[in-house]
Write a protein that holds these residues in place. Sequence first.
Motif, PDB file in Angstrom:
ATOM      1  N   MET A 309       0.832  -1.201   0.000  1.00 56.00           N
ATOM      2  CA  MET A 309       0.000   0.000   0.000  1.00 56.00           C
ATOM      3  C   MET A 309       0.867   1.252   0.000  1.00 56.00           C
ATOM      4  O   MET A 309       1.562   1.541   0.981  1.00 56.00           O
ATOM      5  CB  MET A 309      -0.921   0.002   1.216  1.00 56.00           C
ATOM      6  CG  MET A 309      -1.888   1.173   1.255  1.00 56.00           C
ATOM      7  SD  MET A 309      -3.046   0.998   2.639  1.00 56.00           S
ATOM      8  CE  MET A 309      -4.050   2.473   2.418  1.00 56.00           C
ATOM      9  N   PRO A 310       0.834   2.052  -1.074  1.00 55.41           N
ATOM     10  CA  PRO A 310       1.619   3.292  -1.108  1.00 55.41           C
ATOM     11  C   PRO A 310       0.847   4.404  -0.414  1.00 55.41           C
ATOM     12  O   PRO A 310      -0.207   4.824  -0.885  1.00 55.41           O
ATOM     13  CB  PRO A 310       1.769   3.561  -2.608  1.00 55.41           C
ATOM     14  CG  PRO A 310       0.549   2.951  -3.215  1.00 55.41           C
ATOM     15  CD  PRO A 310       0.125   1.803  -2.347  1.00 55.41           C
ATOM     16  N   ASP A 311       1.350   4.888   0.704  1.00 57.54           N
ATOM     17  CA  ASP A 311       0.587   5.885   1.447  1.00 57.54           C
ATOM     18  C   ASP A 311       1.512   6.718   2.330  1.00 57.54           C
ATOM     19  O   ASP A 311       2.344   6.172   3.069  1.00 57.54           O
ATOM     20  CB  ASP A 311      -0.472   5.218   2.322  1.00 57.54           C
ATOM     21  CG  ASP A 311      -1.413   6.239   2.937  1.00 57.54           C
ATOM     22  OD1 ASP A 311      -2.497   6.455   2.349  1.00 57.54           O
ATOM     23  OD2 ASP A 311      -1.070   6.830   3.972  1.00 57.54           O
ATOM     24  N   PRO A 335      -7.771 -13.004  -1.847  1.00 61.74           N
ATOM     25  CA  PRO A 335      -8.172 -12.218  -3.016  1.00 61.74           C
ATOM     26  C   PRO A 335      -8.309 -10.734  -2.684  1.00 61.74           C
ATOM     27  O   PRO A 335      -8.414 -10.337  -1.521  1.00 61.74           O
ATOM     28  CB  PRO A 335      -9.543 -12.814  -3.375  1.00 61.74           C
ATOM     29  CG  PRO A 335     -10.081 -13.310  -2.064  1.00 61.74           C
ATOM     30  CD  PRO A 335      -8.882 -13.822  -1.310  1.00 61.74           C
ATOM     31  N   ILE A 336      -8.317  -9.923  -3.731  1.00 59.47           N
ATOM     32  CA  ILE A 336      -8.587  -8.493  -3.585  1.00 59.47           C
ATOM     33  C   ILE A 336     -10.091  -8.327  -3.361  1.00 59.47           C
ATOM     34  O   ILE A 336     -10.898  -8.729  -4.188  1.00 59.47           O
ATOM     35  CB  ILE A 336      -8.139  -7.723  -4.841  1.00 59.47           C
ATOM     36  CG1 ILE A 336      -6.625  -7.843  -5.020  1.00 59.47           C
ATOM     37  CG2 ILE A 336      -8.538  -6.251  -4.741  1.00 59.47           C
ATOM     38  CD1 ILE A 336      -6.118  -7.295  -6.342  1.00 59.47           C
ATOM     39  N   PRO A 341      -5.201  -2.980  -5.288  1.00 62.48           N
ATOM     40  CA  PRO A 341      -4.438  -4.224  -5.105  1.00 62.48           C
ATOM     41  C   PRO A 341      -4.110  -4.529  -3.649  1.00 62.48           C
ATOM     42  O   PRO A 341      -3.843  -5.683  -3.311  1.00 62.48           O
ATOM     43  CB  PRO A 341      -3.154  -3.976  -5.914  1.00 62.48           C
ATOM     44  CG  PRO A 341      -3.509  -2.912  -6.891  1.00 62.48           C
ATOM     45  CD  PRO A 341      -4.522  -2.045  -6.215  1.00 62.48           C
ATOM     46  N   TRP A 342      -4.097  -3.528  -2.790  1.00 58.05           N
ATOM     47  CA  TRP A 342      -3.782  -3.756  -1.372  1.00 58.05           C
ATOM     48  C   TRP A 342      -5.026  -4.004  -0.524  1.00 58.05           C
ATOM     49  O   TRP A 342      -4.939  -4.092   0.696  1.00 58.05           O
ATOM     50  CB  TRP A 342      -2.993  -2.566  -0.813  1.00 58.05           C
ATOM     51  CG  TRP A 342      -3.577  -1.224  -1.130  1.00 58.05           C
ATOM     52  CD1 TRP A 342      -4.531  -0.543  -0.427  1.00 58.05           C
ATOM     53  CD2 TRP A 342      -3.240  -0.395  -2.245  1.00 58.05           C
ATOM     54  NE1 TRP A 342      -4.809   0.650  -1.031  1.00 58.05           N
ATOM     55  CE2 TRP A 342      -4.033   0.768  -2.142  1.00 58.05           C
ATOM     56  CE3 TRP A 342      -2.340  -0.527  -3.308  1.00 58.05           C
ATOM     57  CZ2 TRP A 342      -3.954   1.807  -3.084  1.00 58.05           C
ATOM     58  CZ3 TRP A 342      -2.282   0.502  -4.236  1.00 58.05           C
ATOM     59  CH2 TRP A 342      -3.069   1.647  -4.121  1.00 58.05           C
ATOM     60  N   ASP A 343      -6.186  -4.108  -1.165  1.00 60.51           N
ATOM     61  CA  ASP A 343      -7.426  -4.380  -0.431  1.00 60.51           C
ATOM     62  C   ASP A 343      -7.625  -5.887  -0.254  1.00 60.51           C
ATOM     63  O   ASP A 343      -8.620  -6.476  -0.678  1.00 60.51           O
ATOM     64  CB  ASP A 343      -8.624  -3.763  -1.147  1.00 60.51           C
ATOM     65  CG  ASP A 343      -8.631  -2.249  -1.045  1.00 60.51           C
ATOM     66  OD1 ASP A 343      -7.988  -1.720  -0.119  1.00 60.51           O
ATOM     67  OD2 ASP A 343      -9.283  -1.593  -1.881  1.00 60.51           O
ATOM     68  N   THR A 344      -6.626  -6.505   0.341  1.00 65.56           N
ATOM     69  CA  THR A 344      -6.665  -7.934   0.649  1.00 65.56           C
ATOM     70  C   THR A 344      -6.689  -8.093   2.169  1.00 65.56           C
ATOM     71  O   THR A 344      -6.720  -7.115   2.913  1.00 65.56           O
ATOM     72  CB  THR A 344      -5.404  -8.626   0.096  1.00 65.56           C
ATOM     73  OG1 THR A 344      -4.262  -8.080   0.777  1.00 65.56           O
ATOM     74  CG2 THR A 344      -5.248  -8.400  -1.388  1.00 65.56           C
ATOM     75  N   ASP A 345      -6.665  -9.332   2.633  1.00 66.21           N
ATOM     76  CA  ASP A 345      -6.457  -9.566   4.055  1.00 66.21           C
ATOM     77  C   ASP A 345      -4.983  -9.359   4.397  1.00 66.21           C
ATOM     78  O   ASP A 345      -4.103  -9.417   3.520  1.00 66.21           O
ATOM     79  CB  ASP A 345      -6.877 -10.987   4.427  1.00 66.21           C
ATOM     80  CG  ASP A 345      -8.391 -11.191   4.315  1.00 66.21           C
ATOM     81  OD1 ASP A 345      -9.131 -10.195   4.390  1.00 66.21           O
ATOM     82  OD2 ASP A 345      -8.824 -12.349   4.150  1.00 66.21           O
ATOM     83  N   LEU A 346      -4.699  -9.132   5.688  1.00 65.34           N
ATOM     84  CA  LEU A 346      -3.344  -8.928   6.170  1.00 65.34           C
ATOM     85  C   LEU A 346      -2.981 -10.047   7.140  1.00 65.34           C
ATOM     86  O   LEU A 346      -3.842 -10.550   7.863  1.00 65.34           O
ATOM     87  CB  LEU A 346      -3.214  -7.592   6.912  1.00 65.34           C
ATOM     88  CG  LEU A 346      -3.171  -6.291   6.130  1.00 65.34           C
ATOM     89  CD1 LEU A 346      -4.500  -6.009   5.457  1.00 65.34           C
ATOM     90  CD2 LEU A 346      -2.816  -5.147   7.070  1.00 65.34           C
ATOM     91  N   VAL A 347      -1.715 -10.389   7.157  1.00 68.49           N
ATOM     92  CA  VAL A 347      -1.226 -11.405   8.090  1.00 68.49           C
ATOM     93  C   VAL A 347      -0.297 -10.719   9.092  1.00 68.49           C
ATOM     94  O   VAL A 347       0.736 -10.154   8.717  1.00 68.49           O
ATOM     95  CB  VAL A 347      -0.471 -12.531   7.356  1.00 68.49           C
ATOM     96  CG1 VAL A 347       0.075 -13.533   8.370  1.00 68.49           C
ATOM     97  CG2 VAL A 347      -1.393 -13.218   6.352  1.00 68.49           C
TER      98      VAL A 347
END
Length: 359
Positions: A309-311, A335-336, A341-347
């Motif tokens: 995520m570019p922020d 999945p997104i 593209p960064w709207d996925t789950d996080l680990v």
Amino acid sequence: MRPTPISPPDDSVILSLTSPGFDAAYPRVVNKELIPELVLQSMEWAWNTRRFPERPVRVLRLTDVWVAKEGLVFDREGNLYRETITQHSAGEIDQAHAAVLDAIGRGGPEAEPEAGVPVLLCKKRGIGNYGHWMMEMLPKAQLVHRHLPELAVRFLVAHAPGHLNDSMAQSLSMLGIDLARTIVADDTPRRFADLLLVDGLTEHGGYMSPLVFDGVEALVASVPAAGAERLFVTRRATGFRRVVGEDDLIAHAQARGYALVDPGALPLPQQVSLFKGATRIVGVMGAAMTNIAFAPPGAQVVTLTPAGMPDTFFWFIAMLRGLDYTEVRCPQSGPIRGNMPWDTDLVLSPEDRDRIFAE
């Protein structure tokens, strides 16, 4: 045909303020090695800037113009004021231009300028995002309301969905702005006889003026601080960009004295109150974490951030607010589920979790 970008004439400036310069520091980033190189490069030019110099913030007054889409402003010939291009894509600009030219060509009653008092543009790209509203659009309303009260302006805002619409109305009211003075508009081109623009307060991803926090301070001053000192900010309501095993993570946080908060389910005064009283805040990077702007200087903030995520938005807020800010970059999984593209789950690893919630 692509519209010709133009700038307002020099005599359109009716107010000029100096935005103070400020020092900056590289953020504390955990797991920086997970960030893809191109994403890292898109942020590091800002992160590596040690001093943001003072710059002008201007209020411009334009006559007989068209506003279309998310705040794009065109003159009577269909030329686009470049100051209103804020992350709009080429396609969005072309669509707005075509719609404006069509409206100009039709003429008739619908093309008559709106008469009366000046109208302040409080729309920009990102109208559906709480963070964009609070830190980029609302500050324009506060600045003009404070510095040019004699104009008795009206405020052009976007039509936003559901709870965001409520937050927009509540924030304007908390600043003392009469909601009867707002004009709510969709993407359809509208013609204005007298339009004000605020230029120079923010460049999303690249700059945020300290003057933005005049409005933040006004909101903070309007409510008492709530009692919770530790907050865990959940994204349950969004359905994406969530931590894998979040229920266990929430239980872990609550066992260590963190109150669970879903800002999107609360009225704005309660959100401001909660974050005003917080000294430790943990949450996934997203619009709800904009509320760190209301936290007291020195508060510790940890954002759980997708690796790709570019922020720099939250870094700017934390830096200007004087917060102790850490990003924990997390591997992405599954999945997104959103638009990006960064709207996925996080680990979140057990080691990072324990570090975050350690005393």
